[in-house]
Design a protein around this motif. Structure first.
Motif, PDB file in Angstrom:
ATOM      1  N   LEU A  38      -6.813   3.088   8.868  1.00  0.00           N
ATOM      2  CA  LEU A  38      -6.145   2.226   7.895  1.00  0.00           C
ATOM      3  C   LEU A  38      -6.440   0.754   8.169  1.00  0.00           C
ATOM      4  O   LEU A  38      -6.605  -0.042   7.240  1.00  0.00           O
ATOM      5  CB  LEU A  38      -4.635   2.484   7.923  1.00  0.00           C
ATOM      6  CG  LEU A  38      -4.190   3.856   7.398  1.00  0.00           C
ATOM      7  CD1 LEU A  38      -2.690   4.044   7.583  1.00  0.00           C
ATOM      8  CD2 LEU A  38      -4.559   4.025   5.939  1.00  0.00           C
ATOM      9  N   PHE A  66       0.853  -1.187   0.000  1.00  0.00           N
ATOM     10  CA  PHE A  66       0.000   0.000   0.000  1.00  0.00           C
ATOM     11  C   PHE A  66       0.887   1.236   0.000  1.00  0.00           C
ATOM     12  O   PHE A  66       1.996   1.229   0.549  1.00  0.00           O
ATOM     13  CB  PHE A  66      -0.912   0.031   1.235  1.00  0.00           C
ATOM     14  CG  PHE A  66      -1.844  -1.137   1.349  1.00  0.00           C
ATOM     15  CD1 PHE A  66      -3.078  -1.114   0.727  1.00  0.00           C
ATOM     16  CD2 PHE A  66      -1.495  -2.263   2.081  1.00  0.00           C
ATOM     17  CE1 PHE A  66      -3.948  -2.181   0.824  1.00  0.00           C
ATOM     18  CE2 PHE A  66      -2.355  -3.341   2.184  1.00  0.00           C
ATOM     19  CZ  PHE A  66      -3.575  -3.303   1.558  1.00  0.00           C
ATOM     20  N   SER A  67       0.384   2.275  -0.587  1.00  0.00           N
ATOM     21  CA  SER A  67       1.101   3.545  -0.534  1.00  0.00           C
ATOM     22  C   SER A  67       1.038   4.102   0.885  1.00  0.00           C
ATOM     23  O   SER A  67       0.149   3.749   1.673  1.00  0.00           O
ATOM     24  CB  SER A  67       0.486   4.538  -1.519  1.00  0.00           C
ATOM     25  OG  SER A  67      -0.878   4.761  -1.198  1.00  0.00           O
ATOM     26  N   ASN A  68       1.963   4.977   1.205  1.00  0.00           N
ATOM     27  CA  ASN A  68       2.037   5.538   2.555  1.00  0.00           C
ATOM     28  C   ASN A  68       0.906   6.544   2.753  1.00  0.00           C
ATOM     29  O   ASN A  68       0.982   7.682   2.294  1.00  0.00           O
ATOM     30  CB  ASN A  68       3.398   6.201   2.773  1.00  0.00           C
ATOM     31  CG  ASN A  68       3.515   6.770   4.182  1.00  0.00           C
ATOM     32  OD1 ASN A  68       2.686   6.516   5.043  1.00  0.00           O
ATOM     33  ND2 ASN A  68       4.565   7.546   4.406  1.00  0.00           N
ATOM     34  N   SER A  69      -0.137   6.092   3.409  1.00  0.00           N
ATOM     35  CA  SER A  69      -1.278   6.975   3.677  1.00  0.00           C
ATOM     36  C   SER A  69      -1.277   7.476   5.117  1.00  0.00           C
ATOM     37  O   SER A  69      -2.032   8.387   5.459  1.00  0.00           O
ATOM     38  CB  SER A  69      -2.594   6.231   3.422  1.00  0.00           C
ATOM     39  OG  SER A  69      -2.627   5.721   2.118  1.00  0.00           O
ATOM     40  N   LYS A 108      -9.890   0.088   6.857  1.00  0.00           N
ATOM     41  CA  LYS A 108      -9.921   0.135   5.396  1.00  0.00           C
ATOM     42  C   LYS A 108      -9.265  -1.098   4.778  1.00  0.00           C
ATOM     43  O   LYS A 108      -9.742  -1.641   3.770  1.00  0.00           O
ATOM     44  CB  LYS A 108      -9.218   1.399   4.922  1.00  0.00           C
ATOM     45  CG  LYS A 108      -9.202   1.563   3.409  1.00  0.00           C
ATOM     46  CD  LYS A 108      -8.482   2.845   3.017  1.00  0.00           C
ATOM     47  CE  LYS A 108      -8.424   2.993   1.489  1.00  0.00           C
ATOM     48  NZ  LYS A 108      -7.708   4.230   1.097  1.00  0.00           N
ATOM     49  N   ARG A 109      -8.175  -1.584   5.375  1.00  0.00           N
ATOM     50  CA  ARG A 109      -7.388  -2.647   4.763  1.00  0.00           C
ATOM     51  C   ARG A 109      -7.742  -4.045   5.256  1.00  0.00           C
ATOM     52  O   ARG A 109      -7.221  -5.030   4.745  1.00  0.00           O
ATOM     53  CB  ARG A 109      -5.896  -2.389   4.996  1.00  0.00           C
ATOM     54  CG  ARG A 109      -5.395  -1.141   4.283  1.00  0.00           C
ATOM     55  CD  ARG A 109      -3.980  -0.775   4.669  1.00  0.00           C
ATOM     56  NE  ARG A 109      -3.552   0.447   3.984  1.00  0.00           N
ATOM     57  CZ  ARG A 109      -2.375   1.041   4.194  1.00  0.00           C
ATOM     58  NH1 ARG A 109      -1.513   0.515   5.068  1.00  0.00           N
ATOM     59  NH2 ARG A 109      -2.059   2.144   3.532  1.00  0.00           N
ATOM     60  N   SER A 147       0.999   9.109   7.020  1.00  0.00           N
ATOM     61  CA  SER A 147       1.450  10.485   7.251  1.00  0.00           C
ATOM     62  C   SER A 147       0.404  11.492   6.775  1.00  0.00           C
ATOM     63  O   SER A 147       0.147  12.506   7.423  1.00  0.00           O
ATOM     64  CB  SER A 147       2.782  10.732   6.536  1.00  0.00           C
ATOM     65  OG  SER A 147       3.767   9.840   7.010  1.00  0.00           O
ATOM     66  N   LYS A 148      -0.212  11.184   5.629  1.00  0.00           N
ATOM     67  CA  LYS A 148      -1.222  12.085   5.083  1.00  0.00           C
ATOM     68  C   LYS A 148      -2.416  12.188   6.022  1.00  0.00           C
ATOM     69  O   LYS A 148      -2.936  13.284   6.279  1.00  0.00           O
ATOM     70  CB  LYS A 148      -1.663  11.574   3.718  1.00  0.00           C
ATOM     71  CG  LYS A 148      -2.603  12.513   2.968  1.00  0.00           C
ATOM     72  CD  LYS A 148      -3.132  11.857   1.703  1.00  0.00           C
ATOM     73  CE  LYS A 148      -2.006  11.555   0.736  1.00  0.00           C
ATOM     74  NZ  LYS A 148      -2.542  11.019  -0.560  1.00  0.00           N
ATOM     75  N   LEU A 149      -2.858  11.038   6.552  1.00  0.00           N
ATOM     76  CA  LEU A 149      -3.987  11.046   7.490  1.00  0.00           C
ATOM     77  C   LEU A 149      -3.646  11.817   8.749  1.00  0.00           C
ATOM     78  O   LEU A 149      -4.476  12.553   9.285  1.00  0.00           O
ATOM     79  CB  LEU A 149      -4.375   9.610   7.836  1.00  0.00           C
ATOM     80  CG  LEU A 149      -5.288   8.872   6.856  1.00  0.00           C
ATOM     81  CD1 LEU A 149      -5.451   7.421   7.279  1.00  0.00           C
ATOM     82  CD2 LEU A 149      -6.643   9.550   6.770  1.00  0.00           C
ATOM     83  N   TYR A 201      -4.027  15.443   8.157  1.00  0.00           N
ATOM     84  CA  TYR A 201      -5.432  15.852   8.127  1.00  0.00           C
ATOM     85  C   TYR A 201      -6.012  15.961   9.529  1.00  0.00           C
ATOM     86  O   TYR A 201      -6.835  16.846   9.812  1.00  0.00           O
ATOM     87  CB  TYR A 201      -6.261  14.852   7.326  1.00  0.00           C
ATOM     88  CG  TYR A 201      -6.029  14.902   5.829  1.00  0.00           C
ATOM     89  CD1 TYR A 201      -5.670  16.090   5.200  1.00  0.00           C
ATOM     90  CD2 TYR A 201      -6.181  13.759   5.054  1.00  0.00           C
ATOM     91  CE1 TYR A 201      -5.445  16.137   3.829  1.00  0.00           C
ATOM     92  CE2 TYR A 201      -5.960  13.798   3.678  1.00  0.00           C
ATOM     93  CZ  TYR A 201      -5.596  14.989   3.068  1.00  0.00           C
ATOM     94  OH  TYR A 201      -5.380  15.022   1.714  1.00  0.00           O
ATOM     95  N   ALA A 230      -5.518   7.568  12.971  1.00  0.00           N
ATOM     96  CA  ALA A 230      -5.086   7.283  11.595  1.00  0.00           C
ATOM     97  C   ALA A 230      -4.848   5.787  11.416  1.00  0.00           C
ATOM     98  O   ALA A 230      -5.235   5.210  10.387  1.00  0.00           O
ATOM     99  CB  ALA A 230      -3.817   8.071  11.278  1.00  0.00           C
TER     100      ALA A 230
END
Length: 471
Positions: A273, A248-251, A276-277, A253-255, A258, A269
């Motif tokens: 994830l 998976f892409s690194n989500s 979701k996963r 840090s982005k979360l 936010y 966060a």
């Protein structure tokens, strides 16, 4: 080939008893028996308000939903075992190393669920009911033949629920998008018809119809609803054995960006994830929460026409508060505190982080409830919302105190489940009675807020002490 079925029965017992303890898990059907017995002792009071047919309707739909939940839990078993016990898995997902077909294994898996949960749920329920009718006037329920018929039809309702979930899981395995589209369509359909149903619609469940008016046609139709979805599921069975590791892409840090820099942002966060996963992903919210919720709304809308004294919105707020607390189970389902033991964290820190995620997830039922209330009765929006929020807070605080970070596990302990039911059932019954006098009696539930906060505080201290003993 009967060896696989016996091994699955043993596997189910060992899995549960290793999680809950032999005596704790063995007490679970005993509690169901005693709970049903004591509730059934007030059957004459219920029969002053509702008819025997309406009591039967409630029983059969409870077991229909129970069958669906058991089916969903069984089909998530592979992920549950992997997360809790490393590379351990269920026999059902070991077809590559067994000299039999996948279809045969899953046919045994389905049969195992029916037999196992018949003994665990249905038999003690009917036994408790049967014992109670020996002591109180039970009307049509008193005859032995009726009780045997009840045992049969509750089993049929349970199996209809399991087979339906099994079929939907097969559709999802082939195309998750098609299933989600069907579930969205079903959700809108339930909303559309909720105001146009009459009470006769719900008595069309074949197992219930057979109980009320025994008929070969209804028995045959029940068999069709069980065998056809199950057969289609087995014929089109699909089990994926991925050859490559998922990436998976690194989500994360982005979360975190936010969510800002508040204390539990990283944990929220991670929970997002994980949800979701995991198997089913965010579709769990639709499949395991929104659709059953709209089904409950449809049932209560029809019930309000049958028993006008009961407030549909009050009952729905209570049910929604109970169901929303199950989202705390999702958040803790695959997480164990030992994974964080090397960090400077206490068990209470982990519980607080889960409660933060729980509050965010509660936006889903909050929006649904607001929209339905505005459609049904805008004037009762404020008291209905307060009832939902206070019940949800109280339910999750009791869950935290009794089960900590393992509600999906600890609630199957007979003693813990008994304490949980004793903590919530009197409150729910009191609210149902108060709702008959108007919606603003729900304001009394504001008194639950300090009680819930006190229970949460005790829960934090309790689990901090327990985890310290473990390490």
């Amino acid at each position: 080939m009967f060896d696989i079925f016996k091994s699955m029965i043993k596997e189910e017992w060992r899995m549960h008893s290793s999680l809950f303890g032999h005596s704790g898990f063995a007490l679970f059907p005993v509690f169901i028996f005693l709970f049903t017995f004591f509730v059934s002792l007030v059957l004459p009071v219920f029969r002053e308000i509702v008819t025997d047919a309406q009591i039967a309707l409630g029983m059969h739909y409870i077991f229909l939903l129970a069958g669906g939940m058991v089916g969903a839990f069984g089909l998530m078993g592979r992920e549950f075992m992997n997360r809790r016990f490393g590379q351990a898995s269920l026999i059902a997902y070991s077809s590559r190393v067994l000299p039999v077909s996948e279809r045969f294994i899953f046919a045994n898996f389905l049969g195992k669920d029916v037999v196992y949960y018949f003994i665990l749920y249905i038999l003690p329920f009917v036994a408790g009911f049967a014992l109670a009718v020996k002591f109180v006037p039970a009307g049509n329920f008193g005859a032995s033949a009726i009780l045997l018929t009840l045992l049969l039809t509750l089993s049929l309702s349970f199996m209809i629920g399991i087979s339906a979930i099994f079929f939907l899981s097969t559709v999802y395995a082939h195309s998750g998008k098609i299933l989600l589209l069907c579930l969205f369509a079903a959700s809108f359909l339930l909303l559309h018809i909720s105001g146009n149903l009459n009470q006769g619609t719900f008595y069309s469940l074949p197992s219930l119809s057979f109980f009320l008016v025994p008929s070969e046609n209804q028995l045959l139709l029940s068999g069709v609803l069980i065998l056809v979805p199950s057969a289609l599921s087995l014929i089109f069975l699909k089990i994926d054995f991925p050859q490559a590791q998922k990436s998976f892409s690194n989500s994360f840090s982005k979360l975190c960006r936010y969510l800002g820099s508040y204390r539990y942002a990283a944990f929220v966060a991670k929970d997002s994830l994980d949800l979701k996963r995991s198997e089913g992903g965010l579709g769990k919210i639709i499949f395991s929460f929104v659709l059953p919720l709209l089904l409950v709304w449809t049932l209560l809308s029809a019930l309000g026409k049958v028993i006008p004294a009961l407030s549909t919105l009050t009952l729905f707020a209570l049910v929604l508060g109970v169901l929303s607390s199950s989202m705390y189970n999702w958040l803790t389902e695959y997480d164990i505190f030992s994974s964080y033991a090397f960090l400077p964290l206490k068990a209470s820190d982990m519980i607080k982080s889960k409660l933060n995620s729980y509050l965010i997830l509660n936006l889903v039922p909050l929006v649904i409830f607001t929209l339905l209330t505005l459609k049904k009765d805008p004037l009762s929006l404020i008291p209905s919302l307060l009832l939902f929020l206070t019940i949800s807070l109280y339910m999750v605080s009791v869950l935290v105190y009794l089960t900590g970070l393992s509600p999906s596990i600890n609630l199957y302990n007979g003693k813990t489940f008994a304490l949980y039911m004793l903590s919530v059932m009197p409150l729910l019954m009191l609210n149902i009675i108060l709702s008959m006098f108007g919606p603003y009696y729900a304001l009394v539930d504001l008194l639950l807020i300090p009680v819930a906060l006190y229970i949460l505080g005790k829960g934090f201290r309790k689990w901090d002490r327990n985890e310290c003993r473990c390490f």
